[in-house]
Structure formats: C-alpha cells, structure tokens
Design an enzyme around this catalytic site. Structure first.
Site, PDB file in Angstrom:
ATOM      1  N   LYS A  13      -1.145 -52.852  62.189  1.00  0.00           N
ATOM      2  CA  LYS A  13      -0.184 -53.754  61.532  1.00  0.00           C
ATOM      3  C   LYS A  13       1.234 -53.479  62.018  1.00  0.00           C
ATOM      4  O   LYS A  13       1.977 -54.388  62.363  1.00  0.00           O
ATOM      5  CB  LYS A  13      -0.218 -53.581  59.999  1.00  0.00           C
ATOM      6  CG  LYS A  13      -1.559 -53.840  59.362  1.00  0.00           C
ATOM      7  CD  LYS A  13      -1.501 -53.672  57.850  1.00  0.00           C
ATOM      8  CE  LYS A  13      -1.150 -52.266  57.386  1.00  0.00           C
ATOM      9  NZ  LYS A  13      -2.184 -51.260  57.711  1.00  0.00           N
ATOM     10  N   ARG A  88      -0.249 -55.212  48.887  1.00  0.00           N
ATOM     11  CA  ARG A  88      -1.391 -54.335  49.049  1.00  0.00           C
ATOM     12  C   ARG A  88      -2.336 -54.387  47.864  1.00  0.00           C
ATOM     13  O   ARG A  88      -3.363 -53.722  47.865  1.00  0.00           O
ATOM     14  CB  ARG A  88      -0.852 -52.910  49.155  1.00  0.00           C
ATOM     15  CG  ARG A  88      -1.228 -52.209  50.417  1.00  0.00           C
ATOM     16  CD  ARG A  88      -0.751 -50.790  50.255  1.00  0.00           C
ATOM     17  NE  ARG A  88      -1.137 -49.997  51.354  1.00  0.00           N
ATOM     18  CZ  ARG A  88      -0.447 -49.890  52.474  1.00  0.00           C
ATOM     19  NH1 ARG A  88       0.652 -50.574  52.658  1.00  0.00           N
ATOM     20  NH2 ARG A  88      -0.878 -49.102  53.411  1.00  0.00           N
ATOM     21  N   ARG A 127      -2.437 -40.779  66.387  1.00  0.00           N
ATOM     22  CA  ARG A 127      -1.128 -41.433  66.249  1.00  0.00           C
ATOM     23  C   ARG A 127      -0.007 -40.397  66.224  1.00  0.00           C
ATOM     24  O   ARG A 127      -0.104 -39.350  65.593  1.00  0.00           O
ATOM     25  CB  ARG A 127      -1.074 -42.250  64.957  1.00  0.00           C
ATOM     26  CG  ARG A 127       0.343 -42.775  64.707  1.00  0.00           C
ATOM     27  CD  ARG A 127       0.418 -43.854  63.685  1.00  0.00           C
ATOM     28  NE  ARG A 127      -0.160 -43.478  62.420  1.00  0.00           N
ATOM     29  CZ  ARG A 127      -0.319 -44.330  61.425  1.00  0.00           C
ATOM     30  NH1 ARG A 127       0.030 -45.597  61.575  1.00  0.00           N
ATOM     31  NH2 ARG A 127      -0.841 -43.923  60.299  1.00  0.00           N
ATOM     32  N   ARG A 160       1.894 -37.987  61.198  1.00  0.00           N
ATOM     33  CA  ARG A 160       2.271 -38.268  59.814  1.00  0.00           C
ATOM     34  C   ARG A 160       1.483 -37.389  58.854  1.00  0.00           C
ATOM     35  O   ARG A 160       0.319 -37.115  59.085  1.00  0.00           O
ATOM     36  CB  ARG A 160       1.990 -39.746  59.502  1.00  0.00           C
ATOM     37  CG  ARG A 160       3.234 -40.581  59.493  1.00  0.00           C
ATOM     38  CD  ARG A 160       2.941 -42.053  59.494  1.00  0.00           C
ATOM     39  NE  ARG A 160       2.073 -42.499  58.401  1.00  0.00           N
ATOM     40  CZ  ARG A 160       1.767 -43.782  58.218  1.00  0.00           C
ATOM     41  NH1 ARG A 160       2.238 -44.702  59.027  1.00  0.00           N
ATOM     42  NH2 ARG A 160       0.974 -44.133  57.230  1.00  0.00           N
ATOM     43  N   ARG A 171      -7.495 -43.205  52.044  1.00  0.00           N
ATOM     44  CA  ARG A 171      -6.724 -44.445  52.233  1.00  0.00           C
ATOM     45  C   ARG A 171      -7.657 -45.617  52.543  1.00  0.00           C
ATOM     46  O   ARG A 171      -7.437 -46.727  52.075  1.00  0.00           O
ATOM     47  CB  ARG A 171      -5.713 -44.263  53.379  1.00  0.00           C
ATOM     48  CG  ARG A 171      -4.515 -43.409  52.960  1.00  0.00           C
ATOM     49  CD  ARG A 171      -3.769 -42.855  54.160  1.00  0.00           C
ATOM     50  NE  ARG A 171      -3.152 -43.868  54.980  1.00  0.00           N
ATOM     51  CZ  ARG A 171      -2.689 -43.642  56.213  1.00  0.00           C
ATOM     52  NH1 ARG A 171      -2.776 -42.428  56.731  1.00  0.00           N
ATOM     53  NH2 ARG A 171      -2.140 -44.602  56.899  1.00  0.00           N
TER      54      ARG A 171
HETATM   55  P1  AP5 Z   1      -0.325 -48.637  63.589  1.00  0.00           P
HETATM   56  O1  AP5 Z   1       0.288 -49.855  64.196  1.00  0.00           O
HETATM   57  O2  AP5 Z   1       0.552 -47.500  63.263  1.00  0.00           O
HETATM   58  O3  AP5 Z   1      -1.251 -49.072  62.356  1.00  0.00           O
HETATM   59  P2  AP5 Z   1      -0.884 -49.554  60.897  1.00  0.00           P
HETATM   60  O4  AP5 Z   1      -1.855 -50.658  60.559  1.00  0.00           O
HETATM   61  O5  AP5 Z   1       0.562 -49.852  60.767  1.00  0.00           O
HETATM   62  O6  AP5 Z   1      -1.319 -48.254  60.106  1.00  0.00           O
HETATM   63  P3  AP5 Z   1      -0.571 -47.440  58.950  1.00  0.00           P
HETATM   64  O7  AP5 Z   1      -1.229 -46.109  58.888  1.00  0.00           O
HETATM   65  O8  AP5 Z   1       0.899 -47.496  59.108  1.00  0.00           O
HETATM   66  O9  AP5 Z   1      -1.029 -48.296  57.751  1.00  0.00           O
HETATM   67  P4  AP5 Z   1      -1.032 -47.911  56.316  1.00  0.00           P
HETATM   68  O10 AP5 Z   1      -1.234 -49.273  55.783  1.00  0.00           O
HETATM   69  O11 AP5 Z   1      -2.016 -46.916  55.878  1.00  0.00           O
HETATM   70  O12 AP5 Z   1       0.367 -47.160  56.119  1.00  0.00           O
HETATM   71  P5  AP5 Z   1       1.755 -47.617  55.519  1.00  0.00           P
HETATM   72  O13 AP5 Z   1       2.811 -46.961  56.266  1.00  0.00           O
HETATM   73  O14 AP5 Z   1       1.796 -49.094  55.352  1.00  0.00           O
HETATM   74  O15 AP5 Z   1      -1.498 -48.148  64.594  1.00  0.00           O
HETATM   75  C1  AP5 Z   1      -2.254 -46.980  64.300  1.00  0.00           C
HETATM   76  C2  AP5 Z   1      -2.499 -46.163  65.589  1.00  0.00           C
HETATM   77  O16 AP5 Z   1      -3.326 -46.911  66.476  1.00  0.00           O
HETATM   78  C3  AP5 Z   1      -1.221 -45.865  66.390  1.00  0.00           C
HETATM   79  O17 AP5 Z   1      -1.361 -44.611  66.994  1.00  0.00           O
HETATM   80  C4  AP5 Z   1      -1.164 -46.970  67.434  1.00  0.00           C
HETATM   81  O18 AP5 Z   1      -0.453 -46.551  68.580  1.00  0.00           O
HETATM   82  C5  AP5 Z   1      -2.645 -47.190  67.708  1.00  0.00           C
HETATM   83  N1  AP5 Z   1      -2.942 -48.586  68.040  1.00  0.00           N
HETATM   84  C6  AP5 Z   1      -2.351 -49.709  67.519  1.00  0.00           C
HETATM   85  N2  AP5 Z   1      -2.921 -50.818  68.056  1.00  0.00           N
HETATM   86  C7  AP5 Z   1      -3.902 -50.384  68.896  1.00  0.00           C
HETATM   87  C8  AP5 Z   1      -4.872 -51.048  69.728  1.00  0.00           C
HETATM   88  N3  AP5 Z   1      -4.943 -52.398  69.761  1.00  0.00           N
HETATM   89  N4  AP5 Z   1      -5.719 -50.277  70.436  1.00  0.00           N
HETATM   90  C9  AP5 Z   1      -5.677 -48.910  70.387  1.00  0.00           C
HETATM   91  N5  AP5 Z   1      -4.779 -48.220  69.630  1.00  0.00           N
HETATM   92  C10 AP5 Z   1      -3.909 -48.959  68.881  1.00  0.00           C
HETATM   93  O19 AP5 Z   1       1.660 -46.973  54.067  1.00  0.00           O
HETATM   94  C11 AP5 Z   1       1.614 -45.576  53.883  1.00  0.00           C
HETATM   95  C12 AP5 Z   1       1.503 -45.254  52.418  1.00  0.00           C
HETATM   96  O20 AP5 Z   1       2.666 -45.764  51.721  1.00  0.00           O
HETATM   97  C13 AP5 Z   1       0.320 -45.865  51.682  1.00  0.00           C
HETATM   98  O21 AP5 Z   1      -0.838 -45.071  51.818  1.00  0.00           O
HETATM   99  C14 AP5 Z   1       0.873 -45.921  50.257  1.00  0.00           C
HETATM  100  O22 AP5 Z   1       0.787 -44.656  49.655  1.00  0.00           O
HETATM  101  C15 AP5 Z   1       2.324 -46.252  50.453  1.00  0.00           C
HETATM  102  N6  AP5 Z   1       2.582 -47.702  50.412  1.00  0.00           N
HETATM  103  C16 AP5 Z   1       3.090 -48.471  51.430  1.00  0.00           C
HETATM  104  N7  AP5 Z   1       3.176 -49.758  51.063  1.00  0.00           N
HETATM  105  C17 AP5 Z   1       2.704 -49.817  49.791  1.00  0.00           C
HETATM  106  C18 AP5 Z   1       2.521 -50.883  48.860  1.00  0.00           C
HETATM  107  N8  AP5 Z   1       2.809 -52.160  49.168  1.00  0.00           N
HETATM  108  N9  AP5 Z   1       2.016 -50.566  47.633  1.00  0.00           N
HETATM  109  C19 AP5 Z   1       1.708 -49.313  47.309  1.00  0.00           C
HETATM  110  N10 AP5 Z   1       1.836 -48.259  48.129  1.00  0.00           N
HETATM  111  C20 AP5 Z   1       2.336 -48.515  49.368  1.00  0.00           C
HETATM  112 MG    MG Z   2       2.169 -48.885  59.745  1.00  0.00          MG
END
Ligand code: AP5
Ligand code: MG
Length: 213
Positions: A13, A88, A127, A160, A171
């Site tokens: 994402k 979410r 990552r 991270r 997660r």
């Molecule tokens: P990346 O692009 O980083 O993936 P992502 O979908 O952004 O994954 P996140 O871990 O950031 O998602 P998340 O939803 O768990 O975390 P968030 O920060 O939102 O890609 C992942 C890896 O794969 C990277 O190494 C990248 O280089 C690689 N990659 C990408 N595309 C690729 C491809 N096509 N092929 C191969 N490799 C690839 O949230 C974190 C925490 O915050 C949550 O757990 C929660 O506690 C809290 N939080 C955030 N938002 C909310 C909300 N709205 N409500 C409640 N809690 C929340």
């Molecule tokens: Mg992300």
C-alpha cells in the site's frame, strides 16, 4: 481524486501510494506514518499509539479518526489525496463516508492490493525503512544502492518494530477480522478495484494507472 489503498500489512500500500501521490500530485496520507512520526517525536499520541502498534493491534478508532479528519481538512488535501492505512475498520469507513457526504463529496477509488498471506511474512522481514524520510526498501526485491543507507536522503535504514514475524502474524489476523470486510463495503459503493500485488512493483503501478487514467 480521492483514493483509498486497501490490502494486508505488507501488500505494498505504502509503496504504491507514494508513486500515486507523485504522479497525480496529491498528498499521501498514511495513518501508520503519522503514528510513527509521533512515536519518534515522543508525543503523548505517539506513546499511546505505540502500546497497540508494538503488539500488532489497531490503535482505537477514537484516536485514529480524529487525526485523519484533521489531516484531510488541511489545504493541500482540497484536490484529493491517497489514503494509506485508513480506513481499517467498518466504523472508520462510516465516519469517513459521513464526513465526505456532508461536503457533497465521495471516495472515487478504493484499490485493493491483493497479496496472499504466504508472501507477507517474507516481505516484512526484508523490509527496511528510512528513519528520516520514510522511504521503504526490501533487502531482496527493492534493495537500496548502498546497504542500509537511504538512496533518497542518505539516512540509516531500520527494521520496523512491528515487523518481527510473531507481530506480523498478529497483524495479519487482525487484518482478516477487521479490515478485510472493507472490501465488501467499498464493493457496495461501486468503487472497489483489485490489483494483483504479487507482481513487480512497477507492474502493479502500471495496473493502477490503467484504473485511475
Ligand atoms: P509496503 O509498501 O511497505 O507495504 P504496506 O502495505 O504499506 O505495509 P505496512 O506494513 O506499512 O502496512 P500496515 O498496514 O501493516 O502498516 P501501517 O503503517 O499502515 O511494502 C512492504 C514490503 O514489501 C517493503 O519492503 C516493500 O519494499 C516490499 N514490496 C512492496 N511492493 C512489492 C512488490 N510488488 N514486490 C515485492 N516487494 C514489494 O500501520 C502500522 C500500525 O499502525 C498498525 O498495525 C496499527 O497498529 C496502526 N494503525 C495505522 N493505521 C491505523 C488505523 N487506521 N486504525 C487503527 N490503527 C492503525
Ligand atoms: Mg505502509
């Protein structure tokens, strides 16, 4: 253009949202990035959010919704935005729909980046994220030019805290329980588009551009 990125943790994402933001000149709004910036700055919000994030749990809706609505009310979001990590939960989506409704507005696209669970743990453990500018890499798939150094700003890259395998599994479980229902929610609104997130990141982006035009 108002876009939501859906998908499991690690689906890509953030990677795709950054590319969309650059091409379409709209802000990339990531609730995860906002929380991480607050943790780094040791703000009260950051300290509260960290308790949940470190365990792979969701931060409570009351905290998250306010932060998101404040952010999208800012001037730079007037012509649209790409939301990454919000909504979410169904209650978060309902609050967003209501807030947009009041302005006679709506979400144009909800893009689901589909990646099976089997691929996720591997992606997360590889990552690396920049401590300064937030750029993300993967040690095998998308490596930086110099090991552990950000191509964009030269800062150090880190794993991270919530990318440890046991936290990732939690997660994923929470994703299936609380976030996946949003796929039906946005299908019902007629705005859901699905892309195959297992492709190379540039091919995923080409598919997204094919949808957005
Ligand atoms: P990346 O692009 O980083 O993936 P992502 O979908 O952004 O994954 P996140 O871990 O950031 O998602 P998340 O939803 O768990 O975390 P968030 O920060 O939102 O890609 C992942 C890896 O794969 C990277 O190494 C990248 O280089 C690689 N990659 C990408 N595309 C690729 C491809 N096509 N092929 C191969 N490799 C690839 O949230 C974190 C925490 O915050 C949550 O757990 C929660 O506690 C809290 N939080 C955030 N938002 C909310 C909300 N709205 N409500 C409640 N809690 C929340
Ligand atoms: Mg992300």
């Amino acid at each position: 253009m108002k876009i939501i990125m859906l998908g499991a943790p690690g689906a890509g994402k953030g990677t795709q949202a950054k590319m969309i933001a650059e091409k379409y000149q709209i802000p990339h709004v990531s609730t995860g990035d906002i929380f991480r910036a607050n943790i780094k700055g040791q703000t009260p919000l950051g300290m509260e959010a960290k308790k949940y994030m470190d365990e792979g749990k969701l931060v409570p809706d009351e905290l998250t919704v306010k932060i998101l609505l404040d952010r999208v009310a800012q001037d730079d979001c007037k012509n649209g935005y790409v939301l990454d990590g919000f909504p979410r939960t169904i209650p978060q989506a309902e609050v967003l729909t209501e807030a947009l409704d009041k302005m006679g507005d709506k979400i144009d696209y909800a893009i689901d980046v589909a990646v099976p669970d089997e691929n996720i743990v591997n992606r997360m453990s590889g990552r690396r994220a920049c401590v300064t500018c937030g750029a993300t890499y993967h040690i095998v798939h998308i490596p930086p030019k110099v090991e552990n150094i950000c191509d964009k700003c030269g800062s150090e890259l880190i794993l991270r805290d919530d990318d440890k395998p046991e936290t990732v599994l939690n997660r994923l479980k929470i994703y299936h329980e609380q976030t996946q229902p949003l796929i039906d929610y946005y299908t019902g609104k007629g705005v859901l588009k699905t892309v195959d997130g297992t492709k190379d990141m540039n091919d995923v982006f080409a598919d997204i551009v094919g949808i957005l035009g």
